[in-house]
Design a protein around this motif. Structure first.
Motif, mmCIF file in Angstrom:
data_model
loop_
_atom_site.group_PDB
_atom_site.id
_atom_site.type_symbol
_atom_site.label_atom_id
_atom_site.label_comp_id
_atom_site.label_asym_id
_atom_site.label_seq_id
_atom_site.Cartn_x
_atom_site.Cartn_y
_atom_site.Cartn_z
ATOM 1 N N GLN A 65 0.714 -1.126 0.151
ATOM 2 C CA GLN A 65 0.049 -0.142 0.101
ATOM 3 C C GLN A 65 0.851 1.254 -0.077
ATOM 4 O O GLN A 65 0.718 3.011 0.244
ATOM 5 C CB GLN A 65 -0.700 -0.598 1.043
ATOM 6 C CG GLN A 65 -1.414 -0.996 0.962
ATOM 7 C CD GLN A 65 -2.071 -1.436 2.787
ATOM 8 O OE1 GLN A 65 -2.155 -0.307 3.581
ATOM 9 N NE2 GLN A 65 -2.939 -3.039 3.088
ATOM 10 N N VAL A 66 1.936 1.077 -0.028
ATOM 11 C CA VAL A 66 3.106 1.975 0.001
ATOM 12 C C VAL A 66 4.048 2.454 -1.506
ATOM 13 O O VAL A 66 4.350 1.120 -1.474
ATOM 14 C CB VAL A 66 3.658 2.257 1.939
ATOM 15 C CG1 VAL A 66 3.082 2.584 2.598
ATOM 16 C CG2 VAL A 66 4.357 1.316 1.863
ATOM 17 N N ALA A 67 4.993 3.668 -1.052
ATOM 18 C CA ALA A 67 6.340 3.719 -2.354
ATOM 19 C C ALA A 67 6.710 4.414 -1.693
ATOM 20 O O ALA A 67 6.921 5.267 -0.995
ATOM 21 C CB ALA A 67 5.046 4.417 -3.306
ATOM 22 N N PRO A 68 8.042 4.467 -1.979
ATOM 23 C CA PRO A 68 9.078 5.071 -2.079
ATOM 24 C C PRO A 68 8.611 6.780 -1.981
ATOM 25 O O PRO A 68 8.221 6.980 -3.201
ATOM 26 C CB PRO A 68 10.586 4.555 -3.114
ATOM 27 C CG PRO A 68 9.948 3.166 -3.768
ATOM 28 C CD PRO A 68 8.157 3.641 -3.415
ATOM 29 N N ASN A 69 9.452 7.218 -1.660
ATOM 30 C CA ASN A 69 9.341 8.243 -1.370
ATOM 31 C C ASN A 69 10.498 9.252 -1.973
ATOM 32 O O ASN A 69 11.676 8.667 -2.384
ATOM 33 C CB ASN A 69 8.704 9.363 0.132
ATOM 34 C CG ASN A 69 9.680 9.152 1.021
ATOM 35 O OD1 ASN A 69 11.466 8.777 0.323
ATOM 36 N ND2 ASN A 69 9.594 8.277 2.074
ATOM 37 N N ALA A 70 10.394 10.763 -1.952
ATOM 38 C CA ALA A 70 11.721 11.299 -2.171
ATOM 39 C C ALA A 70 12.769 11.572 -2.129
ATOM 40 O O ALA A 70 13.688 11.271 -2.307
ATOM 41 C CB ALA A 70 10.710 12.698 -2.648
ATOM 42 N N ALA A 71 12.952 11.043 -0.601
ATOM 43 C CA ALA A 71 14.562 11.006 -0.085
ATOM 44 C C ALA A 71 14.700 8.993 -0.597
ATOM 45 O O ALA A 71 15.613 9.329 -0.813
ATOM 46 C CB ALA A 71 14.249 10.430 0.960
ATOM 47 N N HIS A 72 14.057 8.524 -0.886
ATOM 48 C CA HIS A 72 14.323 6.877 -1.532
ATOM 49 C C HIS A 72 15.012 7.335 -2.822
ATOM 50 O O HIS A 72 15.815 6.534 -3.113
ATOM 51 C CB HIS A 72 12.988 6.121 -1.002
ATOM 52 C CG HIS A 72 12.693 5.674 -0.197
ATOM 53 N ND1 HIS A 72 11.452 5.988 0.690
ATOM 54 C CD2 HIS A 72 13.306 4.402 1.249
ATOM 55 C CE1 HIS A 72 11.462 5.810 1.217
ATOM 56 N NE2 HIS A 72 12.201 4.791 1.778
ATOM 57 N N GLN A 73 13.785 7.721 -3.558
ATOM 58 C CA GLN A 73 15.019 8.332 -5.180
ATOM 59 C C GLN A 73 15.867 9.005 -5.398
ATOM 60 O O GLN A 73 16.545 8.676 -5.428
ATOM 61 C CB GLN A 73 13.652 9.479 -5.629
ATOM 62 C CG GLN A 73 12.180 8.534 -5.654
ATOM 63 C CD GLN A 73 11.698 7.690 -6.173
ATOM 64 O OE1 GLN A 73 12.665 6.796 -6.950
ATOM 65 N NE2 GLN A 73 10.403 6.805 -6.432
ATOM 66 N N ALA A 74 15.823 9.745 -4.137
ATOM 67 C CA ALA A 74 17.712 10.710 -4.233
ATOM 68 C C ALA A 74 17.894 9.779 -3.979
ATOM 69 O O ALA A 74 19.880 10.270 -4.495
ATOM 70 C CB ALA A 74 17.003 12.093 -2.997
ATOM 71 N N LEU A 75 18.304 8.944 -3.164
ATOM 72 C CA LEU A 75 19.166 8.271 -2.540
ATOM 73 C C LEU A 75 19.739 6.848 -3.464
ATOM 74 O O LEU A 75 21.266 6.575 -4.434
ATOM 75 C CB LEU A 75 18.666 6.994 -1.131
ATOM 76 C CG LEU A 75 19.125 8.056 0.166
ATOM 77 C CD1 LEU A 75 19.236 6.910 1.328
ATOM 78 C CD2 LEU A 75 20.405 9.398 0.233
ATOM 79 N N ALA A 76 18.134 6.460 -4.478
ATOM 80 C CA ALA A 76 18.968 5.662 -5.788
ATOM 81 C C ALA A 76 19.401 6.416 -6.738
ATOM 82 O O ALA A 76 20.324 5.942 -6.861
ATOM 83 C CB ALA A 76 17.296 5.021 -5.934
ATOM 84 N N THR A 220 12.111 14.361 3.080
ATOM 85 C CA THR A 220 12.192 14.000 2.129
ATOM 86 C C THR A 220 12.645 15.578 0.768
ATOM 87 O O THR A 220 12.295 15.867 -0.652
ATOM 88 C CB THR A 220 10.359 14.359 1.276
ATOM 89 O OG1 THR A 220 9.500 15.086 2.492
ATOM 90 C CG2 THR A 220 9.606 13.027 1.244
ATOM 91 N N ARG A 221 12.604 16.330 2.003
ATOM 92 C CA ARG A 221 13.265 17.845 1.080
ATOM 93 C C ARG A 221 14.916 17.577 1.725
ATOM 94 O O ARG A 221 15.631 18.277 1.271
ATOM 95 C CB ARG A 221 12.611 18.926 2.222
ATOM 96 C CG ARG A 221 13.652 20.134 1.811
ATOM 97 C CD ARG A 221 12.287 21.543 2.757
ATOM 98 N NE ARG A 221 12.322 21.909 4.173
ATOM 99 C CZ ARG A 221 14.221 21.718 4.884
ATOM 100 N NH1 ARG A 221 14.918 21.889 4.093
ATOM 101 N NH2 ARG A 221 13.447 21.462 6.042
ATOM 102 N N LEU A 222 15.042 16.970 2.822
ATOM 103 C CA LEU A 222 16.477 17.004 2.760
ATOM 104 C C LEU A 222 17.101 16.322 2.099
ATOM 105 O O LEU A 222 17.869 16.314 2.247
ATOM 106 C CB LEU A 222 16.577 16.749 5.162
ATOM 107 C CG LEU A 222 16.181 17.793 5.461
ATOM 108 C CD1 LEU A 222 16.183 17.785 7.225
ATOM 109 C CD2 LEU A 222 16.681 19.754 5.746
ATOM 110 N N VAL A 223 16.881 15.024 2.395
ATOM 111 C CA VAL A 223 17.619 13.639 1.272
ATOM 112 C C VAL A 223 17.843 14.196 -0.502
ATOM 113 O O VAL A 223 19.347 14.371 -1.036
ATOM 114 C CB VAL A 223 17.575 12.877 1.278
ATOM 115 C CG1 VAL A 223 18.081 12.010 0.793
ATOM 116 C CG2 VAL A 223 17.189 12.142 2.698
#
Ligand code: APR
Length: 232
Positions: A65-76, A220-223
């Protein structure tokens, strides 16, 4: 930083909070609703396997029910574009780093989407409910358990983690309370070898004083901001 530098990143439940996954020690934290002793110790598994398995079945089911957020995407993105050394060490057992595309990644506390055989030690991908006494495909023993490192058990791949920390030029801690060792001590290992240390968190953690820099705000902002700075 130069592009041959080595980076170690530690993530905790806070990086997945904005994806809708509960943290452990915040408001509505998992440890507010459950006693660690009832769901996250070898003794609990032996005493009441159904309760332990149900706790992890519920968390495993939530992943759909959940998805990666902007922080996960930035680390990828950092993983794809950083030419130097990089290791993302996550304390999290969710699969959001992988689903964002991270590959230089290890789960030191195990993974919800894996089942571990308590008889032969084999781990196997697992996506559905895991009833107690499920049978291991490798050794045929009815001893499958959640592939989660319980309190009192040894975290995974510690040699690889310390090797990375001892060669780090930058250590970044993201969304962790610094409440649980050995992860809470990684900043000291990094400092001892002269690495720069940065903490990203919604609020100061138990270890904030140990970091060269603490940046407060949502992951989601800092990463993404940090990754933009590193890749500039
Ligand atoms: N952005 C950044 N940080 C956040 C956010 C957010 N949106 N939301 C929460 N945080 C921070 C909190 O301020 C807190 O410091 O995430 C941290 C979550 O702390 P915990 O719930 O203690 O989770 P974690 O540090 O990962 O726990 C470590 O303890 O129970 C064991 O094995 C379990 O891996 C877990 C370990």
């Amino acid at each position: 930083m130069n592009r041959s530098d080595s980076i170690v990143i530690l993530t905790g439940a806070g990086i997945s909070a904005e994806s809708g996954l509960a943290t452990f020690r915040g408001p509505d934290g998992l440890w507010e609703g459950h006693r660690v002793e009832d769901v996250c110790t070898p003794e609990a598994l032996a005493r009441d396997p159904a309760t332990v398995h149900r706790f992890y079945d519920e968390r495993r089911a939530k992943l759909a029910q959940v998805a990666p957020n902007a922080a996960h995407q930035a680390l990828a993105r950092l993983d794809r574009e950083w030419p130097g050394g990089l290791l993302i060490v996550t304390q999290n057992v969710d699969d959001l780093h992988e689903r964002a595309g991270a590959t230089r990644l290890l789960h030191m506390h195990g993974e919800l989407k894996s089942a571990l055989c308590a008889a032969c030690g084999a781990a196997a991908p697992w996506t559905d409910a895991l009833p107690p006494a499920s049978t291991c495909a490798k050794c045929n023993e009815p001893r499958l358990r959640p592939d989660i490192v319980f309190f009192g058990e040894m975290p995974y791949q510690m040699d690889r983690i310390y090797d990375a920390l001892e060669n780090a030029d930058l250590f970044v801690s993201i969304g962790t309370s610094g409440a649980v060792y050995p992860a809470a001590g990684f900043v000291q290992t990094a400092r001892a070898v002269g690495a720069r240390t940065i903490e990203l968190n919604l609020k100061p953690s138990a270890g904030s004083a140990l970091f060269d820099e603490t940046r407060l705000g949502p992951a989601t902002r800092l990463v993404p901001e940090l990754v933009d700075m590193l890749l500039r």
